[in-house]
Enzyme design. Structure first.
Site, short mmCIF file in Angstrom:
data_model
loop_
_atom_site.label_atom_id
_atom_site.label_comp_id
_atom_site.label_asym_id
_atom_site.label_seq_id
_atom_site.Cartn_x
_atom_site.Cartn_y
_atom_site.Cartn_z
N HIS A 290 -13.10 -23.93 -9.50
CA HIS A 290 -12.69 -24.91 -10.53
C HIS A 290 -12.36 -26.25 -9.90
O HIS A 290 -11.67 -27.07 -10.51
CB HIS A 290 -11.51 -24.36 -11.34
CG HIS A 290 -11.90 -23.21 -12.21
ND1 HIS A 290 -11.00 -22.36 -12.79
CD2 HIS A 290 -13.13 -22.74 -12.58
CE1 HIS A 290 -11.65 -21.43 -13.49
NE2 HIS A 290 -12.95 -21.64 -13.36
N CYS B 270 -15.78 -40.70 -8.43
CA CYS B 270 -16.04 -41.64 -9.53
C CYS B 270 -16.57 -40.87 -10.74
O CYS B 270 -17.47 -40.03 -10.61
CB CYS B 270 -17.06 -42.68 -9.10
SG CYS B 270 -17.55 -43.78 -10.46
N GLU C 87 1.77 -8.51 -14.59
CA GLU C 87 1.52 -8.28 -16.02
C GLU C 87 0.10 -7.72 -16.25
O GLU C 87 -0.80 -7.99 -15.46
CB GLU C 87 1.62 -9.62 -16.78
CG GLU C 87 2.93 -10.37 -16.62
CD GLU C 87 4.09 -9.62 -17.27
OE1 GLU C 87 5.22 -9.78 -16.78
OE2 GLU C 87 3.84 -8.87 -18.25
N ALA D 112 2.09 -11.65 -6.22
CA ALA D 112 1.18 -11.95 -5.11
C ALA D 112 1.91 -11.87 -3.77
O ALA D 112 1.43 -11.22 -2.82
CB ALA D 112 0.60 -13.35 -5.31
N1 APR Z 1 2.02 -13.10 -8.71
C1 APR Z 1 0.85 -12.66 -9.26
N2 APR Z 1 0.45 -12.98 -10.51
C2 APR Z 1 1.29 -13.75 -11.23
C3 APR Z 1 2.52 -14.23 -10.75
C4 APR Z 1 2.87 -13.87 -9.42
N3 APR Z 1 4.03 -14.27 -8.87
N4 APR Z 1 3.11 -14.97 -11.73
C5 APR Z 1 2.25 -14.96 -12.79
N5 APR Z 1 1.17 -14.22 -12.49
C6 APR Z 1 0.00 -13.94 -13.32
C7 APR Z 1 0.23 -13.95 -14.80
O1 APR Z 1 0.63 -12.66 -15.24
C8 APR Z 1 -1.17 -14.30 -15.33
O2 APR Z 1 -1.92 -13.13 -15.51
O3 APR Z 1 -0.91 -14.98 -13.08
C9 APR Z 1 -1.78 -15.12 -14.19
C10 APR Z 1 -1.92 -16.59 -14.51
O4 APR Z 1 -2.86 -16.72 -15.53
P1 APR Z 1 -3.33 -18.20 -15.97
O5 APR Z 1 -2.14 -19.07 -16.08
O6 APR Z 1 -4.23 -18.02 -17.15
O7 APR Z 1 -4.15 -18.73 -14.70
P2 APR Z 1 -5.65 -18.46 -14.33
O8 APR Z 1 -6.05 -17.06 -14.69
O9 APR Z 1 -5.82 -18.89 -12.93
O10 APR Z 1 -6.43 -19.48 -15.30
C11 APR Z 1 -7.81 -19.55 -15.15
O11 APR Z 1 -7.85 -21.35 -16.76
O12 APR Z 1 -7.09 -23.34 -17.67
C12 APR Z 1 -7.98 -22.78 -16.79
O13 APR Z 1 -8.89 -24.00 -15.02
C13 APR Z 1 -7.76 -23.29 -15.40
O14 APR Z 1 -8.33 -22.12 -13.33
C14 APR Z 1 -7.63 -22.01 -14.56
C15 APR Z 1 -8.24 -20.96 -15.46
#
Ligand code: APR
Length: 262
Positions: free
Chosen positions: A123, A131, A224, A240
């Site tokens: 991403h 630019c 979760e 993590a």
């Molecule tokens: N360790 C592991 N997982 C965690 C932790 C932690 N400490 N804290 C939160 N999480 C988990 C949450 O349970 C959730 O499932 O991380 C996940 C975060 O999910 P999102 O916020 O949706 O992030 P992501 O999956 O990376 O989003 C994907 O969406 O908006 C776009 O471009 C953006 O790259 C991003 C993409």
């Protein structure tokens, strides 16, 4: 702190014994323990506080580039103020003991600052400025202004258009090279660790299923349940940092065990 689930330890041992590759796919949860907000899942996550359609699309940029640039400068400052967490460092350590391909959906540089080589920022990257019109790469001037809502973007030295953040906005194509590396890693790995992603945004969320179709064991590391939980081989309900610290010390015990067995 929990120990490594036996099924996960077994999958890592089989990967090491078989000379296989570990592919790690990370999402925003990877950086949560560094204080970087995730996009979803909590009250202070980004998409519960901000409207992605007004901040993370090319149309939003055309509509109000200063608002979008101000928001990304705020996010860049948050990353600059953050430190890699124990999970980032554990991944860098793990890569010293097993062949590891790291693919991330994250646009921060915390993996690199922990010493990892990222094979694919699928991403994009916050700090890879370019630019908007001609694509020419630029480096960030330090124009951060605490609390500024709108910051007029810098101008391209070649064509004069505005400089944008190097992230993939909704509706945009993923970077070819990063995506090709991600697909290659998913197809070749024997074990895929899916760390800290909700598994909602495709095509990145399709990488675990691709790995499985190519014979990999897929493990989800997330406190979760997610959209991927039913599709993986093993679920490890841990953060993590907790999980990866445990996992990163395993290879040495596996080496000792297998050398003792020789
Ligand atoms: N360790 C592991 N997982 C965690 C932790 C932690 N400490 N804290 C939160 N999480 C988990 C949450 O349970 C959730 O499932 O991380 C996940 C975060 O999910 P999102 O916020 O949706 O992030 P992501 O999956 O990376 O989003 C994907 O969406 O908006 C776009 O471009 C953006 O790259 C991003 C993409």
């Amino acid at each position: 702190m929990d120990t490594v689930p036996a099924a996960v330890a077994g999958a890592l041992r089989r990967t090491i014994d078989g000379g296989g590759i570990v592919c790690v796919l990370t999402g925003a949860g990877m950086s949560a323990e560094s204080g970087i907000p995730t996009f979803r899942g909590t009250r202070d996550s980004l998409w519960s506080r901000f409207d992605p359609m007004r901040l993370a699309t090319a149309d939003a940029w055309r509509e109000d580039p200063a608002l979008v640039w101000g928001w990304y400068r705020w996010r860049m400052q948050g990353v600059r103020d953050a430190q890699p967490n124990a999970g980032h460092r554990a991944l860098a350590e793990l890569a010293r003991h097993v062949p590891l391909s790291l693919v991330t959906q994250n646009v921060d540089d915390l993996h690199e600052r922990a010493g990892s080589v990222v094979d694919g920022h699928v991403h994009g990257s916050l700090f890879a400025l370019r630019c908007f019109a001609c694509g020419r790469a630029h480096t960030a001037l330090d124009d951060y202004m605490e609390g500024a809502q709108r910051v007029e973007p810098m101008r391209c030295t070649a064509c004069g258009d505005r400089i944008r953040p190097g992230v993939v906005w909704f509706g945009e194509a993923l970077p070819d090279d990063a995506w090709a590396s991600a697909v290659d890693a998913a197809e070749r790995c024997a074990l895929m660790l899916v760390v800290g992603t909700s598994g909602l945004v495709y095509p990145a969320a399709g990488l675990p299923a691709l790995a499985r179709r190519h014979g990999a064991t897929v493990v989800e590391i997330n406190p979760e349940p997610t959209a991927l939980s039913a599709e993986v081989d093993h679920v490890w309900r841990a953060t993590a940092a907790e999980a990866l610290q445990q996992l990163s010390v395993l290879p040495r015990s596996i080496d000792r065990h297998s050398s003792a067995g020789r």
